[in-house]
Structure formats: structure tokens, C-alpha cells
Motif scaffolding. Structure first.
Motif, PDB file in Angstrom:
ATOM      1  N   VAL A 152      46.334  45.516  41.377  1.00 60.99           N
ATOM      2  CA  VAL A 152      46.509  44.941  40.034  1.00 60.99           C
ATOM      3  C   VAL A 152      47.691  43.977  40.141  1.00 60.99           C
ATOM      4  CG1 VAL A 152      47.110  45.410  37.625  1.00 60.99           C
ATOM      5  CG2 VAL A 152      45.610  46.982  38.864  1.00 60.99           C
ATOM      6  N   LEU A 205      42.746  42.454  40.772  1.00 64.16           N
ATOM      7  CA  LEU A 205      42.535  42.234  39.335  1.00 64.16           C
ATOM      8  C   LEU A 205      43.799  41.566  38.805  1.00 64.16           C
ATOM      9  CD1 LEU A 205      41.039  42.756  36.590  1.00 64.16           C
ATOM     10  CD2 LEU A 205      42.354  44.888  36.469  1.00 64.16           C
ATOM     11  N   ILE A 207      46.217  40.271  35.917  1.00 69.62           N
ATOM     12  CA  ILE A 207      46.524  40.447  34.487  1.00 69.62           C
ATOM     13  C   ILE A 207      47.721  39.556  34.150  1.00 69.62           C
ATOM     14  CG2 ILE A 207      47.257  42.069  32.682  1.00 69.62           C
ATOM     15  CD1 ILE A 207      45.915  44.312  34.173  1.00 69.62           C
ATOM     16  N   TYR A 220      46.592  46.235  28.984  1.00 70.02           N
ATOM     17  CA  TYR A 220      46.386  47.349  29.930  1.00 70.02           C
ATOM     18  C   TYR A 220      45.239  48.222  29.444  1.00 70.02           C
ATOM     19  CZ  TYR A 220      50.943  45.978  31.786  1.00 70.02           C
ATOM     20  OH  TYR A 220      51.990  45.271  32.327  1.00 70.02           O
ATOM     21  N   GLU A 222      42.762  47.353  27.498  1.00 71.80           N
ATOM     22  CA  GLU A 222      41.495  46.602  27.643  1.00 71.80           C
ATOM     23  C   GLU A 222      41.015  46.634  29.104  1.00 71.80           C
ATOM     24  OE1 GLU A 222      42.636  43.358  24.163  1.00 71.80           O
ATOM     25  OE2 GLU A 222      42.310  42.670  26.222  1.00 71.80           O
ATOM     26  N   ASN A 223      41.968  46.681  30.040  1.00 78.16           N
ATOM     27  CA  ASN A 223      41.592  46.649  31.471  1.00 78.16           C
ATOM     28  C   ASN A 223      41.415  48.031  32.079  1.00 78.16           C
ATOM     29  OD1 ASN A 223      41.631  43.784  32.795  1.00 78.16           O
ATOM     30  ND2 ASN A 223      43.250  43.742  31.266  1.00 78.16           N
ATOM     31  N   ARG A 224      41.648  49.070  31.307  1.00 82.80           N
ATOM     32  CA  ARG A 224      41.608  50.428  31.852  1.00 82.80           C
ATOM     33  C   ARG A 224      40.282  50.715  32.566  1.00 82.80           C
ATOM     34  NH1 ARG A 224      43.956  55.447  30.777  1.00 82.80           N
ATOM     35  NH2 ARG A 224      45.266  54.597  29.122  1.00 82.80           N
ATOM     36  N   THR A 226      37.992  48.607  33.635  1.00 78.29           N
ATOM     37  CA  THR A 226      37.826  47.719  34.803  1.00 78.29           C
ATOM     38  C   THR A 226      38.585  48.280  35.993  1.00 78.29           C
ATOM     39  OG1 THR A 226      37.902  45.906  33.205  1.00 78.29           O
ATOM     40  CG2 THR A 226      37.952  45.311  35.548  1.00 78.29           C
ATOM     41  N   ILE A 227      39.802  48.725  35.732  1.00 73.09           N
ATOM     42  CA  ILE A 227      40.646  49.241  36.824  1.00 73.09           C
ATOM     43  C   ILE A 227      40.008  50.481  37.445  1.00 73.09           C
ATOM     44  CG2 ILE A 227      42.874  50.359  37.330  1.00 73.09           C
ATOM     45  CD1 ILE A 227      44.137  48.481  35.220  1.00 73.09           C
TER      46      ILE A 227
END
Ligand SMILES: Nc1ncnc2c1ncn2[C@@H]1O[C@H](COP(=O)(O)OP(=O)(O)OP(=O)(O)O)[C@@H](O)[C@H]1O
Ligand SMILES: Nc1nc(=O)c2ncn([C@H]3C[C@H](O)[C@@H](CO)O3)c2[nH]1
Length: 233
Positions: A152, A205, A207, A220, A222-224, A226-227
Motif C-alpha cells: 500500500v 495499491l 492511495i 482507508y 473505502e480501500n479496505r 480492495t486491500i
């Protein structure tokens, strides 16, 4: 004889089990880019183990402060700090995770590709030190499996980092200039975005990290998925 075979096989199994049943995420970014804040946010999730950078070790190894020494005289003490960063990041990475997901602040990879590279390219690390550190890094990463499932990358502009750095004012970092942050930023961009040099140990990824705290926490969240889904694949 059979009992030796048995114990050897079980060691292999345990090692492989550890390697392939855990997820490793490295949070990368410039100084004061917001990594600790990001780790704290995800650290609240129960099945995540967060490993922050062992800065306290770099500030005190048997009473010596290699981090401060490096900032005072990088040409003389760069290799001393980098050798110790490399060891402590390797120990962190290989430590047995207590949960199925390990989130680490930076990595042995950025120590080499960002910080060692910056010291050398800016002419502050003697070529012999760079050569020796590179041999160490190449041997370690060739002979020891250091798994990373996702990087990340907190893409924060050097100016923003510089402002935050001044507010945080960590003693050793008082001498850090905007130029230094810009060269670190460029190396991160080359490594993780333009991919012009140095192999990537995992998918990246990105950010954007310039937003205020509230917006970052929202990003963070919103990307949870995806991660964590990126890792499971
Ligand atoms: N989104 C933000 N907006 C404003 N200030 C922030 C934000 N995120 C972090 N900060 C502040 O900036 C400073 C650096 O943040 P943080 O420690 O998370 O960065 P870091 O990448 O972990 O730093 P380092 O690389 O030096 O460990 C801290 O004082 C923190 O409170
Ligand atoms: N020279 C050098 N090499 C590294 O591998 C490295 N990793 C982190 N740092 C510095 C940045 C922050 O000041 C502080 C905390 O990130 O430590 C490093 N400095």
C-alpha cells in the motif's frame, strides 16, 4: 533415522504453513506521509497484526543512536544505520505472526531501494558501502523467502510531508530538508509507480495521502476490501 526424517519433514511443513497461510501487507511512503496513521486505523481490526518500524531500536542499540548519527554524518554512518535497518526489518518480517494478516510499516525492500539508493545517488554513501550493502541485500532476498502480498503506497507530496514533519518534530529529523523529501519521493515514484528500476515484491495499491485526517480515514475504509481481497487472490 526415521525420527530425524519425521522431525525434518514437520519443520518443513511448519515453515511452508507459515509462508503460505498468512497475508503480508507493507505500507510504504515518504517520511511523515501518514503510514503510522494508516496502520493505527487498520490495527483496530481484530485479525490484523501491525508491525511498526523499529525506530526505537535504530535510536538505541546498546546505547548508540545510529539514526541520529546517520542524519548528522550520512557518509560516515549511513552503512551503520542501513545494516541495522536491514537486520531489524528482516527480523520483523520473519517473526511469527500472531494473526492471519500482518501489516508492516515499510520493509527491507524500501530500506534498500529507497533509503540506501538515495544515500548513494546523492553522493553521501561511498561506493564500497553501497556495494557491500547490495551484496547483503541480494543474498538475503535470494536465500530467504520474504513474502509480501500487497504494497500500500501512501502517495503524499513532499511539501505536505514537510509540513507534517515540522509539526511532529522528531528530534533526529530536525535537519531533514524539503530536498531530501523530494528525492525520497522521486525514488518511491520510480520504484512503485513508474517501475523504472528494482523489481517489485508485490502488487501496489496507491492511495493519495495529501488529504486531511478525516478524508484519509474515509479513503482507508473505502480501500479496505480492495486491500484484503487483493491479498486473498
Ligand atoms: N492526513 C493527515 N493530515 C494532517 N496531519 C497528518 C495526517 N496524517 C498524519 N498526520 C500527522 O503527520 C505526522 C506524520 O504522520 P505519521 O506518523 O502517520 O507518518 P509516518 O509516515 O508514519 O511518519 P514516519 O515515516 O516518519 O514514521 C504525525 O504528526 C501525524 O499526526
Ligand atoms: N537512512 C534511512 N534508512 C532507512 O532504511 C530508513 N527507514 C526509515 N528511516 C528514517 C526516516 C524517518 O526519519 C525515520 C522513521 O521512518 O527513520 C530511514 N532512514
Amino acid at each position: 533415522f526415521m525420527s530425524h526424517i519425521h522431525s525434518f519433514m514437520s519443520l518443513i511443513f511448519i515453515h511452508l504453513y507459515h509462508l503460505y497461510s498468512f497475508i503480508y501487507i507493507c505500507v510504504e511512503g515518504n517520511i511523515a506521509s501518514g503510514k503510522t496513521t494508516c496502520l493505527k486505523y487498520f490495527g483496530k481490526t481484530n485479525n490484523i497484526e501491525v508491525l511498526t518500524e523499529p525506530v526505537s531500536k535504530w535510536k538505541n542499540v546498546h546505547g548508540h543512536n545510529p539514526l541520529a548519527l546517520m542524519y548528522q554524518d550520512p557518509a560516515r554512518w549511513g552503512i551503520t544505520l542501513q545494516t541495522y535497518v536491514q537486520l531489524t526489518m528482516l527480523v520483523n518480517h520473519l517473526s511469527c505472526p500472531s494473526t492471519s494478516l500482518k501489516m508492516m510499516e515499510r520493509s527491507i525492500f524500501s530500506a534498500k531501494h529507497i533509503f540506501v539508493e538515495n544515500l548513494f545517488r546523492s553522493g553521501r554513501m561511498p561506493a564500497v558501502d553501497y556495494a557491500v550493502l547490495t551484496e547483503w541485500f541480494d543474498w538475503i532476498t535470494t536465500n530467504i523467502s520474504i513474502p509480501v502480498d500487497l504494497i500500500v503506497y501512501l502517495q503524499t507530496t513532499p511539501e505536505t510531508c514537510y509540513q507534517r514533519l515540522k509539526h511532529r518534530c522528531r528530534e533526529e529529523e530536525s535537519a531533514i530538508s524539503l530536498d531530501y523529501l523530494e528525492s525520497i519521493h522521486q525514488l518511491y515514484e520510480d520504484w512503485l509507480v513508474k517501475r523504472t528500476y528494482a523489481a517489485l515484491p508485490a502488487p501496489v495499491l496507491v492511495i493519495p495521502g495529501d488529504h486531511d485526517l478525516q478524508k484519509m480515514l474515509q479513503l482507508y475504509e473505502e480501500n479496505r476490501n480492495t486491500i484484503f481481497s487483493a491479498c486473498s487472490s
